[in-house]
Design a protein around this motif. Structure first.
Motif, PDB file in Angstrom:
ATOM      1  N   ASP A 143      28.251  45.098  23.332  1.00 20.99           N
ATOM      2  CA  ASP A 143      28.063  46.520  23.924  1.00 20.99           C
ATOM      3  C   ASP A 143      27.638  46.385  25.384  1.00 20.99           C
ATOM      4  O   ASP A 143      26.225  46.047  25.500  1.00 20.99           O
ATOM      5  CB  ASP A 143      27.355  47.217  23.249  1.00 20.99           C
ATOM      6  CG  ASP A 143      27.207  48.950  23.736  1.00 20.99           C
ATOM      7  OD1 ASP A 143      28.309  49.574  23.547  1.00 20.99           O
ATOM      8  OD2 ASP A 143      26.180  49.326  24.180  1.00 20.99           O
ATOM      9  N   SER A 151      29.503  58.912  25.493  1.00 22.07           N
ATOM     10  CA  SER A 151      28.355  58.544  25.353  1.00 22.07           C
ATOM     11  C   SER A 151      27.302  59.644  25.674  1.00 22.07           C
ATOM     12  O   SER A 151      27.359  59.942  26.923  1.00 22.07           O
ATOM     13  CB  SER A 151      27.867  57.022  25.742  1.00 22.07           C
ATOM     14  OG  SER A 151      26.527  56.697  25.338  1.00 22.07           O
ATOM     15  N   ASN A 152      26.200  59.697  24.957  1.00 23.34           N
ATOM     16  CA  ASN A 152      25.289  60.732  25.380  1.00 23.34           C
ATOM     17  C   ASN A 152      26.039  62.292  25.576  1.00 23.34           C
ATOM     18  O   ASN A 152      25.130  63.272  25.982  1.00 23.34           O
ATOM     19  CB  ASN A 152      24.420  60.394  26.690  1.00 23.34           C
ATOM     20  CG  ASN A 152      23.705  59.170  26.396  1.00 23.34           C
ATOM     21  OD1 ASN A 152      23.120  58.850  25.353  1.00 23.34           O
ATOM     22  ND2 ASN A 152      24.014  58.034  27.289  1.00 23.34           N
ATOM     23  N   LEU A 168      15.936  50.958  16.538  1.00 19.19           N
ATOM     24  CA  LEU A 168      14.590  50.692  16.175  1.00 19.19           C
ATOM     25  C   LEU A 168      13.491  51.222  17.244  1.00 19.19           C
ATOM     26  O   LEU A 168      12.199  50.943  17.192  1.00 19.19           O
ATOM     27  CB  LEU A 168      14.277  48.937  16.389  1.00 19.19           C
ATOM     28  CG  LEU A 168      15.441  48.347  15.221  1.00 19.19           C
ATOM     29  CD1 LEU A 168      15.113  46.973  15.588  1.00 19.19           C
ATOM     30  CD2 LEU A 168      15.221  48.625  13.919  1.00 19.19           C
ATOM     31  N   GLY A 179      19.439  46.015  20.153  1.00 15.92           N
ATOM     32  CA  GLY A 179      19.016  45.317  21.282  1.00 15.92           C
ATOM     33  C   GLY A 179      18.099  43.982  21.178  1.00 15.92           C
ATOM     34  O   GLY A 179      17.561  43.507  22.055  1.00 15.92           O
ATOM     35  N   SER A 202      17.196  40.220  21.528  1.00 15.49           N
ATOM     36  CA  SER A 202      17.508  39.512  22.355  1.00 15.49           C
ATOM     37  C   SER A 202      16.983  38.065  21.923  1.00 15.49           C
ATOM     38  O   SER A 202      17.110  36.837  22.689  1.00 15.49           O
ATOM     39  CB  SER A 202      16.899  39.697  23.800  1.00 15.49           C
ATOM     40  OG  SER A 202      15.516  39.827  23.949  1.00 15.49           O
ATOM     41  N   LYS A 203      16.243  38.104  20.683  1.00 14.92           N
ATOM     42  CA  LYS A 203      15.637  36.849  20.196  1.00 14.92           C
ATOM     43  C   LYS A 203      16.299  36.351  18.964  1.00 14.92           C
ATOM     44  O   LYS A 203      16.639  37.358  18.161  1.00 14.92           O
ATOM     45  CB  LYS A 203      14.249  37.068  19.893  1.00 14.92           C
ATOM     46  CG  LYS A 203      13.539  37.467  21.171  1.00 14.92           C
ATOM     47  CD  LYS A 203      11.966  36.935  21.004  1.00 14.92           C
ATOM     48  CE  LYS A 203      11.470  37.111  22.309  1.00 14.92           C
ATOM     49  NZ  LYS A 203      11.417  38.404  22.803  1.00 14.92           N
ATOM     50  N   HIS A 238      14.680  37.774  15.765  1.00 17.15           N
ATOM     51  CA  HIS A 238      14.968  39.139  15.461  1.00 17.15           C
ATOM     52  C   HIS A 238      16.442  39.669  15.092  1.00 17.15           C
ATOM     53  O   HIS A 238      16.661  40.373  13.945  1.00 17.15           O
ATOM     54  CB  HIS A 238      14.845  40.071  16.725  1.00 17.15           C
ATOM     55  CG  HIS A 238      13.401  40.121  17.058  1.00 17.15           C
ATOM     56  ND1 HIS A 238      12.991  40.406  18.427  1.00 17.15           N
ATOM     57  CD2 HIS A 238      12.338  39.636  16.476  1.00 17.15           C
ATOM     58  CE1 HIS A 238      11.482  40.167  18.471  1.00 17.15           C
ATOM     59  NE2 HIS A 238      11.015  39.977  17.301  1.00 17.15           N
ATOM     60  N   ASN A 296      17.638  41.376  11.501  1.00 12.45           N
ATOM     61  CA  ASN A 296      18.315  42.683  11.498  1.00 12.45           C
ATOM     62  C   ASN A 296      19.603  42.543  10.630  1.00 12.45           C
ATOM     63  O   ASN A 296      20.170  43.523   9.841  1.00 12.45           O
ATOM     64  CB  ASN A 296      18.655  43.292  12.881  1.00 12.45           C
ATOM     65  CG  ASN A 296      17.424  43.400  13.772  1.00 12.45           C
ATOM     66  OD1 ASN A 296      16.133  43.459  12.971  1.00 12.45           O
ATOM     67  ND2 ASN A 296      17.452  43.447  14.916  1.00 12.45           N
TER      68      ASN A 296
END
Ligand SMILES: NC(=O)c1ccc[n+]([C@@H]2O[C@H](COP(=O)([O-])OP(=O)(O)OC[C@H]3O[C@@H](n4cnc5c(N)ncnc54)[C@H](OP(=O)(O)O)[C@@H]3O)[C@@H](O)[C@H]2O)c1
Length: 332
Positions: free
Chosen positions: A60, A167-168, A224, A296, A298-299, A302, A306
């Motif tokens: 995304d 979106s939104n 999150l 999101g 980025s590690k 993580h 998830n």
């Protein structure tokens, strides 16, 4: 040379967006603010490829993701060219236009000219001929929705986008633009919005019902809440935490109250054998209207944490009621 893991689809959890032909991994890989000009290429490449190896085939993006406008698309484009190109037909690559890119009337929002130019520039940055979903990133109060819808429809006809998303957009805006999409037979399939256990405005607004009733799907971003729904802040929330504007209401009753709620939620997660991050993602996927959750992370650690959320998306009625009691919302 990179070779994708052979068992990536055995690991994948695949969900359908409404009753469309679009299928998505339960978790999509978001590139909002950790893959910009200041990101390390090798580390970014590692986590992107790890995601794909784990069955996350949806990436995304948006033209403004960075930091550094266009930087995340450029980063993704480099990894795509070097490693992912042989897998193009498997990938769901999405981008958006609507937030500020450059000064002047055509650097933002959703006019025909803005949306059409922006997609050409995004495709060039990402080394792509087409995207799988092209989104109008936000409602434009000064452009007729009919113009936005028709521009998006023409981009599908041109072959530069396969599906259309918004979106939104709130429930009323979604209902109106959906009417134009229906008239034109545009493959409109998803609305990507901020949705997590602490921010359930999509229910109050009626957007979730609107998407469900029309057999379309919701994609949740920010599951999150900037990391609040992880084990990072169980002992306290620092003053300098940055929160996305859509999550502003989270601190309405003060940070100490929120920390107490996070600990209560964490207890439920532990009872389920999950981390708080995992339960937060599972909770969103418990609703079939949510086709995918864009995280999101980025590690790599993580991401790995998830992904385990996908193993347990069922909740008992008691667990769901207890979560709603803690976050202070009525049970839907
Ligand atoms: N359409 C829109 O307007 C819009 C707006 C915002 C976002 N989005 C999309 O949604 C994506 C996700 O948004 P977001 O970044 O707000 O999502 P998020 O996943 O709710 O939050 C990301 C933050 O949580 C941390 N994190 C993730 N997993 C964790 C774990 N297991 N344990 C501890 N910390 C963890 C990340 O840290 P690390 O980076 O250190 O892993 C990062 O700081 C974006 O990248 C973008 O693609 C769309």
């Amino acid at each position: 040379m990179y070779k994708a893991s052979d068992d990536r689809y055995e690991k994948a959890t695949i969900r359908r967006a409404g009753n469309s032909g679009l299928q998505l991994p339960g978790i999509s890989f978001g590139m909002w603010h950790s893959f910009g000009d200041d990101a390390n290429y090798a580390a970014s490449r590692e986590v992107i490829l790890k995601a794909f190896d784990e069955g996350i085939f949806s990436f995304d993006l948006a033209n403004n993701y960075g930091p550094g406008s266009g930087a995340a698309e450029r980063m993704f484009g480099e990894v795509y060219k070097a490693d992912l190109k042989p897998y193009r037909s498997e990938l769901v690559i999405t981008t958006k236009a609507g937030y500020h890119m450059w000064p002047g009337p055509y650097g933002e929002f959703s006019s025909r000219k803005t949306l059409m130019q922006a997609l050409d520039i995004s495709l060039e940055r990402m080394n792509l001929d087409y995207v799988d979903i092209y989104y109008s990133h936000r409602f434009d109060p000064n452009t007729r929705l009919e113009e936005t819808a028709s521009a998006l429809n023409d981009l599908v006809k041109s072959g530069k986008a396969l599906y259309i998303g918004i979106s939104n957009y709130d429930a009323a805006q979604t209902a109106e633009i959906s009417r134009y999409f229906k008239e034109m037979h545009t493959p409109f399939v998803v609305n990507q919005v901020s949705y997590n256990m602490l921010n359930q405005s999509v229910k109050k607004d009626g957007l979730l019902d609107e998407m469900r009733n029309e057999n379309n799907a919701l994609i949740s971003y920010g599951p999150l809440a900037e990391g609040l729904l992880t084990d990072k802040y169980l002992k306290g929330i620092p003053d300098n935490i940055k929160i996305h504007p859509t999550n502003d209401g989270i601190f309405a009753n003060g940070k100490d109250t929120l920390v107490a709620k996070l600990n209560e939620l964490n207890q439920i997660a532990q009872n389920r054998g999950q981390s708080l991050a995992q339960m937060s993602i599972s909770w969103l996927l418990n609703d079939p209207t949510v086709a995918s959750v864009v995280t999101g992370a980025s590690k790599v650690n993580h991401l790995e944490d998830n992904i385990k959320a996908l193993d347990k998306i069922d909740f008992t009625a008691d667990e769901l009621a207890e979560i709603q009691r803690i976050v202070g919302k009525s049970v839907k």
